[in-house]
Design a protein around this motif. Structure first.
Motif, mmCIF file in Angstrom:
data_model
loop_
_atom_site.group_PDB
_atom_site.id
_atom_site.type_symbol
_atom_site.label_atom_id
_atom_site.label_comp_id
_atom_site.label_asym_id
_atom_site.label_seq_id
_atom_site.Cartn_x
_atom_site.Cartn_y
_atom_site.Cartn_z
ATOM 1 N N ILE A 37 0.876 -1.158 0.000
ATOM 2 C CA ILE A 37 0.000 0.000 0.000
ATOM 3 C C ILE A 37 0.914 1.208 0.000
ATOM 4 O O ILE A 37 1.654 1.425 0.946
ATOM 5 N N SER A 45 -2.924 5.833 -2.661
ATOM 6 C CA SER A 45 -2.613 5.079 -1.446
ATOM 7 C C SER A 45 -3.612 3.961 -1.183
ATOM 8 O O SER A 45 -3.295 2.989 -0.505
ATOM 9 N N TRP A 46 -4.832 4.074 -1.715
ATOM 10 C CA TRP A 46 -5.842 3.046 -1.456
ATOM 11 C C TRP A 46 -5.792 1.894 -2.452
ATOM 12 O O TRP A 46 -6.490 0.903 -2.293
ATOM 13 N N PHE A 166 -9.105 -2.854 -5.325
ATOM 14 C CA PHE A 166 -9.756 -2.225 -4.175
ATOM 15 C C PHE A 166 -11.002 -3.036 -3.861
ATOM 16 O O PHE A 166 -11.718 -3.473 -4.765
ATOM 17 N N SER A 168 -14.197 -2.889 -0.806
ATOM 18 C CA SER A 168 -14.832 -2.425 0.423
ATOM 19 C C SER A 168 -16.254 -2.967 0.448
ATOM 20 O O SER A 168 -16.939 -2.987 -0.582
ATOM 21 N N ARG A 239 -11.847 -3.225 3.109
ATOM 22 C CA ARG A 239 -12.360 -2.103 3.890
ATOM 23 C C ARG A 239 -13.841 -2.307 4.201
ATOM 24 O O ARG A 239 -14.511 -3.140 3.592
ATOM 25 N N HIS A 241 -17.520 -0.016 4.761
ATOM 26 C CA HIS A 241 -18.115 1.303 4.547
ATOM 27 C C HIS A 241 -19.599 1.291 4.886
ATOM 28 O O HIS A 241 -20.204 0.236 5.087
ATOM 29 N N LEU A 260 -13.648 7.432 -0.292
ATOM 30 C CA LEU A 260 -12.929 6.814 0.823
ATOM 31 C C LEU A 260 -13.215 7.400 2.192
ATOM 32 O O LEU A 260 -13.068 6.708 3.190
ATOM 33 N N CYS A 263 -15.133 5.184 4.265
ATOM 34 C CA CYS A 263 -14.676 3.803 4.447
ATOM 35 C C CYS A 263 -13.707 3.713 5.619
ATOM 36 O O CYS A 263 -13.006 4.663 5.950
ATOM 37 N N PRO A 265 -10.217 2.223 7.399
ATOM 38 C CA PRO A 265 -8.903 1.847 6.870
ATOM 39 C C PRO A 265 -8.898 0.365 6.532
ATOM 40 O O PRO A 265 -9.698 -0.406 7.073
ATOM 41 N N PRO A 266 -8.010 -0.064 5.631
ATOM 42 C CA PRO A 266 -7.972 -1.485 5.290
ATOM 43 C C PRO A 266 -7.535 -2.320 6.478
ATOM 44 O O PRO A 266 -6.724 -1.880 7.295
#
Length: 269
Positions: A37, A45-46, A166, A168, A239, A241, A260, A263, A265-266
């Protein structure tokens, strides 16, 4: 929202999932690094990358036995996602579904409501990537909504990045705090590419020119092989959400993926 601008003259990127070491271990697989990441060119960054893995000759021989015999008992003791990525590298497409026992995949009769034209075509959808297919196979009944991504980004001089991911999920029960607990066992159907068309590269207002690992066939498709999968087979962080918040923000800004700030954090893997 106007239709996305298509990128002219961009060929379909070459699939590269494996970096075979010069001296691979006998009969096994070497994991070169865990997921990353980070922020660098073409990578927010996501965005996540798959682990780098090398498939040895012994493991590949077992994979080919499975493909030739349609018998999963020949699978070696390597993670299933590695086998799925190998299948994609061989040119097969993968359709993830929570439902097993499907002898024929048929076009869905529903409105997809996506901002891009391709994703609204009525047909059977499949991915040329194993991890993205897993996101659909492991969709559990307690998931209210899901935001997912599997694509490449166009870099300087026209080359394409490695796959970026990604995932979520939003729970039906607001008390759920572990996104992985929302996943459930499912199935990945292995398909031939005949009759499928790939998603053309297009300009995403938030990400730039992208190439999704997304294919569609307007007709019915009979799978070559069905691979049962479990939540443990998905190796990337997930993630959590709020479904209502993301739905409202997506309606206000269809290209604002992944919204994000709503959401978590991972999770750490």
């Amino acid at each position: 929202m106007p239709a996305p601008t298509r990128a002219p003259g961009i060929a379909e990127p070459r699939i590269r999932y494996w970096r075979r070491p010069q001296n691979p271990p006998t009969g096994g697989m070497r994991d070169a690094r865990p997921y990353r990441i980070g922020i660098r060119w073409g990578m927010a960054s996501w965005m996540l990358e798959a682990p780098s893995c090398a498939v040895t000759d012994t493991v590949e021989h077992s994979f080919r036995q499975v493909l030739a015999t349609r018998d999963l008992q020949f699978l070696p003791s390597t993670p299933l996602w590695v086998f799925l990525q190998w299948l994609a590298q061989q040119g097969f497409l993968l359709h993830g579904s929570p439902q097993g026992g499907l002898h024929e995949l048929r076009p869905g009769d529903k409105a997809y409501g996506q901002p891009d034209e391709f994703s609204n075509i009525r047909g059977v959808y499949a991915a040329s990537d194993g991890l993205w297919a897993l996101m659909y196979a492991l969709h559990g009944p307690n998931i209210q909504s899901k935001s997912d991504m599997g694509l490449r980004l166009r870099l300087p001089h026209g080359q394409w990045s490695e796959m970026r991911y990604f995932l979520s999920v939003a729970p039906r029960d607001k008390e759920v705090q572990d996104p992985r607990a929302l996943l459930a066992p499912g199935f990945v159907y292995v398909l031939e590419r005949q009759g499928f068309a790939p998603s053309p590269p297009y300009e995403h207002p938030g990400l730039g020119f992208v190439q999704e690992a997304h294919w569609v066939n307007p007709g019915s498709v009979r799978p070559l092989l069905v691979v049962p999968v479990s939540p443990a087979d998905f190796v990337l962080p997930i993630r959590l959400h709020d479904a209502d918040v993301v739905a409202a923000r997506a309606k206000a800004d269809p290209w604002g993926f992944p919204w994000l700030d709503s959401c978590s954090p991972p999770e750490r893997r």
